[in-house]
Scaffold this motif. Sequence first.
Motif, short mmCIF file in Angstrom:
data_model
loop_
_atom_site.label_atom_id
_atom_site.label_comp_id
_atom_site.label_asym_id
_atom_site.label_seq_id
_atom_site.Cartn_x
_atom_site.Cartn_y
_atom_site.Cartn_z
N LEU A 46 29.93 76.66 -33.79
CA LEU A 46 29.57 75.28 -33.99
C LEU A 46 28.45 75.35 -34.81
O LEU A 46 27.38 75.86 -34.64
CB LEU A 46 29.15 74.76 -32.55
N GLN A 47 28.24 74.35 -35.75
CA GLN A 47 27.18 74.01 -36.63
C GLN A 47 26.90 72.63 -36.62
O GLN A 47 27.61 71.90 -36.90
CB GLN A 47 27.38 74.75 -37.99
N ILE A 48 25.41 72.23 -36.84
CA ILE A 48 25.24 70.88 -37.23
C ILE A 48 24.55 70.89 -38.34
O ILE A 48 24.03 71.80 -39.05
CB ILE A 48 24.14 70.57 -36.27
N CYS A 49 24.66 69.84 -39.20
CA CYS A 49 24.18 69.60 -40.35
C CYS A 49 22.71 68.93 -40.48
O CYS A 49 22.42 67.96 -39.87
CB CYS A 49 24.97 68.68 -41.29
N ARG A 50 21.54 69.52 -41.08
CA ARG A 50 20.25 69.17 -41.01
C ARG A 50 19.73 69.25 -42.38
O ARG A 50 19.64 70.22 -42.90
CB ARG A 50 19.46 70.03 -39.91
N ASN A 51 19.17 68.01 -42.96
CA ASN A 51 18.59 68.18 -44.52
C ASN A 51 19.62 68.92 -45.22
O ASN A 51 19.07 69.72 -46.13
CB ASN A 51 17.21 68.84 -44.30
N ASN A 52 20.79 68.37 -45.01
CA ASN A 52 22.02 69.02 -45.90
C ASN A 52 22.10 70.36 -45.83
O ASN A 52 22.66 71.04 -46.79
CB ASN A 52 21.67 68.57 -47.43
N LYS A 53 21.73 70.93 -44.79
CA LYS A 53 21.80 72.60 -44.70
C LYS A 53 22.85 72.60 -43.16
O LYS A 53 22.45 71.99 -42.28
CB LYS A 53 20.69 73.48 -44.47
N TRP A 54 23.66 73.73 -43.26
CA TRP A 54 24.47 73.83 -42.05
C TRP A 54 23.81 74.71 -40.93
O TRP A 54 23.46 75.80 -41.40
CB TRP A 54 25.89 74.55 -42.30
N ILE A 55 23.63 74.43 -39.60
CA ILE A 55 22.78 75.30 -38.91
C ILE A 55 23.56 75.81 -37.79
O ILE A 55 24.09 74.85 -36.91
CB ILE A 55 21.23 74.60 -38.30
N ASP A 56 23.56 77.12 -37.49
CA ASP A 56 24.35 77.52 -36.29
C ASP A 56 23.93 77.09 -34.87
O ASP A 56 22.48 77.05 -34.56
CB ASP A 56 24.39 79.08 -36.10
N VAL A 57 24.60 76.49 -34.22
CA VAL A 57 24.17 76.17 -32.63
C VAL A 57 24.40 77.60 -31.91
O VAL A 57 25.56 77.61 -31.61
CB VAL A 57 24.83 75.04 -32.11
N GLN A 58 23.42 78.34 -31.83
CA GLN A 58 23.78 79.52 -30.72
C GLN A 58 24.11 79.42 -29.63
O GLN A 58 23.43 78.51 -28.73
CB GLN A 58 22.45 80.56 -30.78
N PRO A 59 25.35 80.04 -29.10
CA PRO A 59 25.68 79.80 -27.49
C PRO A 59 24.58 80.11 -26.67
O PRO A 59 23.88 81.36 -26.80
CB PRO A 59 27.00 80.67 -27.52
N VAL A 60 24.21 79.60 -25.58
CA VAL A 60 23.24 79.80 -24.68
C VAL A 60 23.97 79.86 -23.33
O VAL A 60 24.43 78.63 -22.89
CB VAL A 60 21.88 78.90 -24.69
N GLU A 61 24.17 80.93 -22.77
CA GLU A 61 24.94 80.93 -21.52
C GLU A 61 24.65 79.79 -20.19
O GLU A 61 23.39 79.93 -20.21
CB GLU A 61 25.06 82.35 -20.64
N GLY A 62 25.41 79.32 -19.72
CA GLY A 62 25.17 78.27 -18.81
C GLY A 62 24.22 76.94 -19.17
O GLY A 62 24.06 76.15 -18.48
N SER A 63 24.36 76.63 -20.55
CA SER A 63 23.64 75.30 -21.14
C SER A 63 24.79 74.54 -21.68
O SER A 63 25.97 74.94 -22.16
CB SER A 63 22.79 75.95 -22.19
#
Length: 156
Positions: A46-63
């Motif tokens: 999963l990635q989100i776009c911030r200031n035209n850059k794709w940023i990984d949404v690191q998996p955090v267990e239980g969140s």
Amino acid sequence: MGCAKGRAFVCHYYPPCPNPDLTMGTSKHTDPPFLTILLQDQIGGLQICRNNKWIDVQPVEGSFIINIGDLLQMVSNDEFKSVEHRVLVNKIGPRISVACFFSGIAVPAKIYEPIKELISEAKVPLYKEFTVFDYINNFYSRPIGKSGLDDFRLQN
Ligand SMILES: O=C(O)CCC(=O)C(=O)O
Ligand SMILES: [Fe+2]
């Protein structure tokens, strides 16, 4: 406002992909509802776009991941912004995620608009009135990846 109503669960199954550079798991989009609560497994992608850059949404267990959707952007008069996101595929996997969408009150048709307390002379309403049905119907008649926000924006 009943934003916690109109819940729908969607389960995603992304099989492992031998050529991840040639395709996408889910192409870029914003979620139409008010909020999405998302549970992803440990594979990532999963990635989100911030200031035209794709940023990984690191998996955090239980969140859980909470995405602001288009309807919340409209009722908050752009105080909250609907997040653009996408999912990459992996050679490893499968990847599984579960999304719970909160679309608000659709039946009987409830009229939504930017919250009055957020409106002032300096902050005029940016969106016209809408129903959940109006927004979702318009969203799905548009090309994939294009949010429908501009169709409801007032020309101030
Ligand atoms: O699989 C994911 O992590 C995200 C899925 C997604 O963006 C969606 O269901 O709207
Ligand atoms: Fe999404």
